[in-house]
Design a protein around this motif. Structure first.
Motif, mmCIF file in Angstrom:
data_model
loop_
_atom_site.group_PDB
_atom_site.id
_atom_site.type_symbol
_atom_site.label_atom_id
_atom_site.label_comp_id
_atom_site.label_asym_id
_atom_site.label_seq_id
_atom_site.Cartn_x
_atom_site.Cartn_y
_atom_site.Cartn_z
ATOM 1 N N LEU A 235 44.623 86.030 31.658
ATOM 2 C CA LEU A 235 44.521 85.281 32.906
ATOM 3 C C LEU A 235 45.473 85.779 33.977
ATOM 4 O O LEU A 235 45.115 85.830 35.159
ATOM 5 C CB LEU A 235 44.778 83.793 32.640
ATOM 6 N N TRP A 236 46.697 86.114 33.589
ATOM 7 C CA TRP A 236 47.725 86.336 34.611
ATOM 8 C C TRP A 236 48.481 87.661 34.496
ATOM 9 O O TRP A 236 49.444 87.873 35.217
ATOM 10 C CB TRP A 236 48.728 85.182 34.565
ATOM 11 N N LEU B 213 40.197 79.226 33.923
ATOM 12 C CA LEU B 213 39.244 79.438 32.836
ATOM 13 C C LEU B 213 37.820 79.137 33.283
ATOM 14 O O LEU B 213 36.882 79.885 32.963
ATOM 15 C CB LEU B 213 39.616 78.558 31.638
ATOM 16 N N PHE C 252 45.450 75.445 33.254
ATOM 17 C CA PHE C 252 44.463 76.407 32.758
ATOM 18 C C PHE C 252 43.024 76.107 33.151
ATOM 19 O O PHE C 252 42.175 76.998 33.085
ATOM 20 C CB PHE C 252 44.543 76.479 31.223
ATOM 21 N N MET D 203 46.855 71.673 29.832
ATOM 22 C CA MET D 203 45.607 72.425 29.877
ATOM 23 C C MET D 203 44.851 72.131 31.172
ATOM 24 O O MET D 203 44.333 73.047 31.831
ATOM 25 C CB MET D 203 44.751 72.056 28.664
ATOM 26 N N LEU E 119 45.675 84.946 25.706
ATOM 27 C CA LEU E 119 45.113 84.166 26.817
ATOM 28 C C LEU E 119 45.967 84.314 28.069
ATOM 29 O O LEU E 119 45.443 84.529 29.174
ATOM 30 C CB LEU E 119 45.027 82.699 26.406
ATOM 31 N N LEU E 120 47.268 84.188 27.937
ATOM 32 C CA LEU E 120 48.159 84.328 29.093
ATOM 33 C C LEU E 120 48.016 85.708 29.730
ATOM 34 O O LEU E 120 47.974 85.840 30.965
ATOM 35 C CB LEU E 120 49.603 84.081 28.664
ATOM 36 N N VAL F 71 38.531 73.666 25.320
ATOM 37 C CA VAL F 71 37.999 74.607 26.309
ATOM 38 C C VAL F 71 36.513 74.348 26.559
ATOM 39 O O VAL F 71 36.053 74.331 27.706
ATOM 40 C CB VAL F 71 38.229 76.057 25.838
ATOM 41 N N ARG G 283 39.802 70.159 36.196
ATOM 42 C CA ARG G 283 41.250 69.965 36.176
ATOM 43 C C ARG G 283 41.605 68.484 36.170
ATOM 44 O O ARG G 283 42.404 68.032 35.341
ATOM 45 C CB ARG G 283 41.876 70.645 37.402
ATOM 46 N N ILE H 231 46.204 73.972 24.005
ATOM 47 C CA ILE H 231 45.875 74.864 25.115
ATOM 48 C C ILE H 231 44.834 75.902 24.709
ATOM 49 O O ILE H 231 43.942 76.249 25.490
ATOM 50 C CB ILE H 231 47.157 75.538 25.648
#
Length: 460
Positions: free
Chosen positions: A397-398, A95, A91, A87, A393-394, A242, A255, A236
């Motif tokens: 984000l991407w 995030l 991420f 995470m 979520l994936l 989060v 991070r 995650i």
């Protein structure tokens, strides 16, 4: 035992007083839910560590090791530690840059308010189960330290955690996590050292090989993969993690602090596991395996040090349950109720969040009474609905150009329904892997439908 219970109650009173003091710093919803996004490196590391290092490791994992050996604790601490590190490294930065309060906010940005509400409804029960695990563990601590029955102890624990959480919010939790985390680490290390010096090393070496194996010899590789997938993927997408990460003051610090907390979690988490493995030598077979760490600590520590150790466990549990109740409350208030009343002022928004925390605290209390195992509650919390949340979520984000609201709905519902059907109806061996596959397939199948949106980012 009366002296120890008195010490615990006095410690709880101090925690409640601290929560009331910290509440003075809460001026708006972001202060209450994310500590104003102002946490530094030490508070960042220890708020993540203390939130995750709660009942499931101190109480639940030690009990599982006591019963099943190392093969029973693949999920915790090993799987959860890896999930926290992933995470942080993968991420945390993307995030943090979205400027969100909850994961459901990200889904609103990318897929619209309908997906936001659907995701919030799915995530709330997982946080409730997590909170129920902490409340039950709190009750186990009180029961092991007094003549109280487990039911009475769980009731007392529920009252304490509801008042604590509703009063102080994230500021109370984050500010106390640094001290609580250090005290907890010191207490766990002390118990581990005394067990080691009193023959624990010899007892560990004398254990049969199957007790020290990470893999159940009768389980397939898919079952082993399932065991690790639940805590890693569940961590995650856990709003508890989060929220801590989003409370840290910069994306780069988020991070580093999150990844560092994961490594700290693993190192400290190995100690309760070791105590659980050799616990039978000190306390014999227990009717309540979840109490093995407490019982061993009683045999090794003088009364005063044992009372301090129990206080450290209470701190860890308060930190974790505070986060879980804040999450369930924030998802309900911030993502379901408050969008219907956009003109409410900050004082009213705070009241809505606090009321939600109280209501969900009572619900978690009922779940805690109905459960027999802390560990089972935690595993269920990590797996229920999280497959669809992870896929969504994936994509948010991407994959900004792949899939829209229909695909997100499909992934969320396919992941949830497949897991419920496979785990509770069909009794499949690897329901979580099946739910992940179903969520990915559903998202891909419906990806051509709908109007695409792009989630925004904010500067560091």
């Amino acid at each position: 035992m009366t002296l120890i219970l008195g010490f615990i109650l006095a410690y709880i009173a101090l925690q409640l007083a601290f929560a009331a003091w910290a509440a003075r710093r809460v001026r708006n919803e972001v202060d209450y839910l994310l500590a104003g996004r102002r946490l530094g490196p030490w508070l960042g590391v220890f708020t993540v560590f203390a939130t995750w290092f709660g009942a499931e490791t101190c109480i639940g994992a030690a009990g599982q090791a006591h019963v099943s050996g190392l093969s029973g604790v693949n999920a915790d601490p090993f799987g959860y530690a890896l999930g926290i590190v992933v995470m942080g490294l993968v991420f945390a930065v993307p995030l943090w840059r979205r400027g969100i309060v909850t994961l459901a906010d990200l889904f609103r940005q990318r897929f619209g308010p309908g997906v936001e509400r659907c995701a919030a409804v799915i995530m709330i029960p997982t946080s409730l189960l997590w909170a129920a695990a902490q409340i039950r563990a709190f009750g186990q601590v009180l029961a092991a330290s007094s003549d109280l029955g487990v039911g009475v102890a769980v009731t007392l624990a529920a009252v304490v955690v509801i008042v604590y959480t509703a009063t102080g919010g994230m500021w109370a939790d984050a500010m106390s996590d640094l001290v609580q985390g250090l005290v907890l680490i010191a207490g766990v290390i002390l118990v581990g050292m005394l067990v080691w010096q009193s023959g624990g090393a010899e007892q560990l070496a004398a254990l049969p090989p199957e007790r020290l194996s990470f893999v159940d010899g009768q389980a397939s590789w898919l079952v082993t993969l399932e065991t690790f997938a639940v805590p890693i993927c569940g961590s995650i997408v856990a709003q508890e993690l989060v929220a801590r990460m989003l409370s840290i003051r910069s994306p780069q610090l988020a991070r580093r602090a999150t990844a560092g907390a994961g490594l700290l979690y693993l190192l400290v988490g190995l100690i309760p596991v070791g105590v659980g493995l050799v616990g039978v030598h000190y306390v014999g077979e227990l009717d309540e395996p979840d109490q093995v760490l407490m019982q061993v600590a009683q045999t090794q520590l003088p009364t005063v040090l044992y009372a301090m150790f129990v206080g450290a466990l209470v701190s860890a549990i308060l930190s974790t349950v505070d986060s879980a109740l804040l999450v369930s409350g924030s998802l309900a208030a911030h993502n379901l109720v408050l969008p219907l009343r956009p003109r409410l002022d900050e004082a009213a928004r705070l009241r809505v969040n606090r009321i939600a925390v109280i209501l969900f605290g009572l619900t978690a209390y009922v779940l805690a009474l109905a459960s027999d195992s802390v560990y089972d509650l935690v595993v269920t919390a990590s797996s229920l609905g999280s497959a669809g949340i992870l896929v969504t979520l994936l994509a948010a984000l991407w994959a900004p150009r792949f899939g829209a609201a229909p695909a997100a709905y499909a992934a969320l519902l396919a992941g949830l329904l497949t897991y419920v059907g496979a785990a509770w109806v069909g009794a499949a061996d690897y329901p979580y892997l099946m739910s992940l596959a179903a969520a990915f397939a559903a998202y891909a199948l419906l990806s051509p439908l709908g109007t695409r949106r792009t989630a925004r980012t904010v500067p560091a």
